[in-house]
Write an enzyme that holds these catalytic residues in place. Structure first.
Site, PDB file in Angstrom:
ATOM      1  N   LYS A 176     -12.195  -2.066   6.751  1.00 27.79           N
ATOM      2  CA  LYS A 176     -11.372  -2.912   7.611  1.00 27.79           C
ATOM      3  C   LYS A 176     -11.869  -2.882   9.062  1.00 27.79           C
ATOM      4  O   LYS A 176     -11.926  -3.902   9.709  1.00 27.79           O
ATOM      5  CB  LYS A 176      -9.903  -2.474   7.571  1.00 27.79           C
ATOM      6  CG  LYS A 176      -9.335  -2.250   6.180  1.00 27.79           C
ATOM      7  CD  LYS A 176      -8.990  -3.524   5.448  1.00 27.79           C
ATOM      8  CE  LYS A 176      -8.775  -3.347   3.965  1.00 27.79           C
ATOM      9  NZ  LYS A 176      -7.689  -2.477   3.565  1.00 27.79           N
ATOM     10  N   TRP A 196       0.835  -1.213   0.000  1.00 28.77           N
ATOM     11  CA  TRP A 196       0.000   0.000   0.000  1.00 28.77           C
ATOM     12  C   TRP A 196       0.861   1.251   0.000  1.00 28.77           C
ATOM     13  O   TRP A 196       0.557   2.220  -0.708  1.00 28.77           O
ATOM     14  CB  TRP A 196      -0.979  -0.003   1.172  1.00 28.77           C
ATOM     15  CG  TRP A 196      -1.933  -1.158   1.111  1.00 28.77           C
ATOM     16  CD1 TRP A 196      -2.048  -2.173   2.008  1.00 28.77           C
ATOM     17  CD2 TRP A 196      -2.892  -1.442   0.073  1.00 28.77           C
ATOM     18  NE1 TRP A 196      -3.022  -3.058   1.599  1.00 28.77           N
ATOM     19  CE2 TRP A 196      -3.543  -2.635   0.421  1.00 28.77           C
ATOM     20  CE3 TRP A 196      -3.247  -0.794  -1.120  1.00 28.77           C
ATOM     21  CZ2 TRP A 196      -4.550  -3.204  -0.364  1.00 28.77           C
ATOM     22  CZ3 TRP A 196      -4.241  -1.358  -1.911  1.00 28.77           C
ATOM     23  CH2 TRP A 196      -4.883  -2.553  -1.539  1.00 28.77           C
ATOM     24  N   ASP A 237      -1.906   6.708   6.285  1.00 28.96           N
ATOM     25  CA  ASP A 237      -2.921   5.769   5.826  1.00 28.96           C
ATOM     26  C   ASP A 237      -3.203   4.854   7.017  1.00 28.96           C
ATOM     27  O   ASP A 237      -2.362   4.044   7.397  1.00 28.96           O
ATOM     28  CB  ASP A 237      -2.371   4.973   4.633  1.00 28.96           C
ATOM     29  CG  ASP A 237      -3.320   3.872   4.160  1.00 28.96           C
ATOM     30  OD1 ASP A 237      -4.380   3.660   4.801  1.00 28.96           O
ATOM     31  OD2 ASP A 237      -2.995   3.219   3.143  1.00 28.96           O
TER      32      ASP A 237
HETATM   33  C1  LIG Z   1      -7.102  -2.043   2.156  1.00 25.39           C
HETATM   34  C2  LIG Z   1      -6.065  -0.989   2.214  1.00 25.39           C
HETATM   35  C3  LIG Z   1      -5.963   0.007   1.225  1.00 25.39           C
HETATM   36  C4  LIG Z   1      -6.840   0.027  -0.008  1.00 25.39           C
HETATM   37  O1  LIG Z   1      -8.073   0.484   0.304  1.00 25.39           O
HETATM   38  P1  LIG Z   1      -9.199   0.668  -0.850  1.00 25.39           P
HETATM   39  O2  LIG Z   1     -10.305   1.276  -0.042  1.00 25.39           O
HETATM   40  O3  LIG Z   1      -9.501  -0.675  -1.397  1.00 25.39           O
HETATM   41  O4  LIG Z   1      -8.664   1.589  -1.875  1.00 25.39           O
HETATM   42  C5  LIG Z   1      -5.010   0.984   1.389  1.00 25.39           C
HETATM   43  N1  LIG Z   1      -4.181   0.998   2.445  1.00 25.39           N
HETATM   44  C6  LIG Z   1      -4.245   0.050   3.409  1.00 25.39           C
HETATM   45  C7  LIG Z   1      -3.306   0.110   4.562  1.00 25.39           C
HETATM   46  C8  LIG Z   1      -5.186  -0.976   3.320  1.00 25.39           C
HETATM   47  O5  LIG Z   1      -5.252  -1.907   4.270  1.00 25.39           O
END
Ligand SMILES: *Cc1c(COP(=O)(O)O)cnc(C)c1O
Length: 355
Positions: free
Chosen positions: A190, A99, A166
């Protein structure tokens, strides 16, 4: 048979969230209409949006001067919105996995990117700590929880430039000092809500500093000025998020959630560490408490498929590791009960005894 949901995302939601969402799909706030078929500008939905922002602020202790936005596009759209809105000449990024890499790729479209450190050579099994963040960087971007590799930064770093994080997969798993960040973002699927909504906590002072023209929908200011109602927001996931946040509050807030999460992770890591056939993949001090990654020891490697099947037969779902890593990954998000961790550990022990 009861199912135990260890999926990494979309992932387990609380019974509370699922039930309240199901009720609102049938009859939303006593309107006699479904939440799926009512205007986002109705007073009933406006109240939901207000509560979403208010509960975020309360649970995360967000100081004055920040907005909480609810937008579409997933965390992946934030990979470009962050540099679009904040990168003037140079940004610093920490490369801790898939990511982080995707975020770096987008930032390069907007200016100079200084990747201050990377653990790629060691297959992202640890979080680099020895690095210097250039004082002239516009911001320093980190991925606090590396969902795929099972490593995590569980503290708010002290750096001389604003932080951008993030927090897709570890938001609401610990108290955070929001004042250290200019932007915190994440996909909701998540630890919060069904897929479809992305939260962005943004410091108002951080906006309006770049010269470039920003497309309306990608401009944080558009959403900040309109209370996330510039266009139709992802109504249903926002409603579900509010239910999850109410549940978090009822449970005792993020400190309490952290205690529960730590207890679940400690139990599972102990079981892995004392196993003869399983072994953890992440460096011990960087282990994620949200995503526990482990593999079969080399001499048992051929049993991987068997264990996956054995686990399924016990109602254990979603423990197959990410396709880029293999092995197993047990995601222990807030809504996962300790009971499920106990079932997984019992299955691991039983499997070990049989082999
Ligand atoms: C799942 C995830 C993403 C991607 O998220 P989307 O909503 O599918 O774009 C980005 N960063 C992290 C740390 C993730 O776990």
């Amino acid at each position: 048979m009861k199912k135990h949901n260890f999926y990494a995302g979309p992932s387990i939601l609380s019974e509370y969230t699922l039930n309240k969402t199901a009720e609102a799909i049938k009859d939303f706030a006593g309107t006699g209409l479904s939440i799926l078929e009512i205007s986002h500008r109705s007073k009933e939905f406006t109240a939901v949006m207000d509560e979403a922002e208010q509960l975020f602020k309360e649970l995360l202790d967000i100081p004055e001067g920040y907005k909480v936005l609810f937008v579409g596009g997933g965390a992946s759209t934030q990979f470009c919105m962050v540099p679009y809105n904040l990168l003037k000449t140079k940004a610093a990024y920490l490369d801790t996995g898939t990511w982080a890499n995707k975020a770096i790729k987008e930032a390069k479209l907007f200016g100079e990117v200084d990747v201050v450190a990377s653990s790629k050579a060691d297959n992202y099994t640890y979080v680099p700590k020895d690095y210097v963040v250039p004082a002239d960087a516009d911001y320093f971007h980190i991925t606090t929880n590396n969902t795929i590799y099972g490593t995590e930064i569980r503290k708010d770093l002290d750096v001389s430039v604003p932080l951008v994080a993030d927090m897709s997969s570890d938001i609401f798993s610990r108290p955070i000092d929001v004042s250290k960040y200019d932007v915190i973002y994440g996909g909701a699927q998540k630890n919060l809500a069904p897929a479809g909504v992305t939260f962005v906590i943004v410091k108002e002072d951080a906006l309006g500093k770049v010269d470039r023209a920003i497309p309306t929908m990608l401009n944080y200011k558009t959403h900040a000025d309109k209370g996330s109602m510039f266009n139709t927001p992802p109504v249903l996931p926002i409603y579900s998020a509010v239910q999850t946040l109410r549940w978090y509050k009822e449970l005792g807030g993020v400190k309490k959630l952290e205690e529960m999460d730590m207890a679940k992770a400690a139990k599972l890591y102990d079981a892995i560490d004392s196993s003869k056939i399983f072994v953890g993949t992440a460096n011990e001090e960087d282990r994620s408490i949200m995503n526990v990654c482990f593999v079969m020891k080399p001499e048992y490697a051929e049993l991987e498929k068997d264990f996956n099947e054995f686990a399924s037969s016990k109602g254990i779902m979603g423990i197959k590791g990410h396709r880029s890593v293999g092995g197993f990954r047990a995601s222990l998000y807030n809504a996962l009960p300790m009971e499920s961790v106990d079932v997984l550990i019992a299955a691991m022990k039983e499997f070990e005894k049989n082999h």
